[in-house]
Design a protein around this motif. Structure first.
Motif, PDB file in Angstrom:
ATOM      1  N   LEU A  16       1.039  -1.172  -0.077  1.00  0.00           N
ATOM      2  CA  LEU A  16       0.210   0.044   0.027  1.00  0.00           C
ATOM      3  C   LEU A  16       0.754   1.257   0.076  1.00  0.00           C
ATOM      4  O   LEU A  16       0.705   2.197  -0.712  1.00  0.00           O
ATOM      5  N   GLU A  17       2.018   1.388   0.734  1.00  0.00           N
ATOM      6  CA  GLU A  17       2.648   2.345   0.830  1.00  0.00           C
ATOM      7  C   GLU A  17       3.600   2.395  -0.613  1.00  0.00           C
ATOM      8  O   GLU A  17       3.714   3.799  -0.981  1.00  0.00           O
ATOM      9  N   SER A  18       4.107   1.454  -1.234  1.00  0.00           N
ATOM     10  CA  SER A  18       4.656   1.635  -2.652  1.00  0.00           C
ATOM     11  C   SER A  18       3.412   2.256  -3.467  1.00  0.00           C
ATOM     12  O   SER A  18       4.061   2.999  -4.523  1.00  0.00           O
ATOM     13  N   ILE A  19       2.323   1.732  -3.432  1.00  0.00           N
ATOM     14  CA  ILE A  19       1.365   2.222  -4.363  1.00  0.00           C
ATOM     15  C   ILE A  19       1.109   3.605  -4.086  1.00  0.00           C
ATOM     16  O   ILE A  19       0.913   4.544  -5.143  1.00  0.00           O
ATOM     17  N   GLU A  20       1.047   4.132  -2.931  1.00  0.00           N
ATOM     18  CA  GLU A  20       0.771   5.679  -2.660  1.00  0.00           C
ATOM     19  C   GLU A  20       2.056   6.378  -3.164  1.00  0.00           C
ATOM     20  O   GLU A  20       1.765   7.574  -3.517  1.00  0.00           O
TER      21      GLU A  20
END
Length: 158
Positions: free
Chosen positions: A67-71
């Motif tokens: 999720l952090e990478s997608i953000e």
């Protein structure tokens, strides 16, 4: 603008080192006229490749990291839009504006895919946390497990 584009592609490679190098050729400073509209081509192609391979976490930490990478990719995409806006101002009302417009459309599609992936991971992470909490409390309630399995299967059943 080329330096900004190179910085963006380097950030994407840092987040997703498994991404293949795009076959687009590097642009030279002397190719300004035909090269300017294609400055972000490698970056956009890399984002497109990432958007086609969704994050499939094996544990709660991988889900959170995904999720952090997608953000971070969404932020990079936003920076890409800024660069394309600058390029669009330079190429407006010229034949060179067509590739810029095509890249903007492609970046919008990629951004939509990232938003979809982000929403799915947020939902999954929420269910995973409920499941983890239920395991710790050991309250013999199957609802968190069933909810997690339902969301996981809906997201990754393909």
């Amino acid at each position: 603008m080329k330096k900004e584009a190179d910085s963006l592609i380097d950030n994407v490679k840092e987040l997703f080192p498994e991404i293949q190098e795009s076959s687009a050729k590097d642009l030279d400073e002397s190719e300004y006229e035909e090269g300017l509209p294609l400055v972000l081509n490698k970056f956009i192609r890399s984002l497109e490749a990432i958007s086609r391979m969704p994050v499939k976490p094996q544990n709660i930490q991988e889900c959170s990291n995904g999720l952090e990478s997608i953000e971070k990719l969404k932020l990079a995409s936003k920076a890409g839009f800024g660069i394309l806006d600058k390029i669009g101002e330079c190429t407006e009302k010229t034949p060179a504006h067509k590739p810029v417009w095509e890249q903007i459309c492609l970046l919008k599609k990629v951004n939509t895919a990232f938003e979809d992936q982000s929403q799915k991971l947020i939902s999954l992470l929420s269910r995973w946390r409920n499941l983890e909490k239920s395991e710790k409390e050991d309250d013999i309630d199957f609802q968190p497990l069933l909810g997690f399995l339902l969301v996981y299967s809906q997201i990754f059943a393909a």
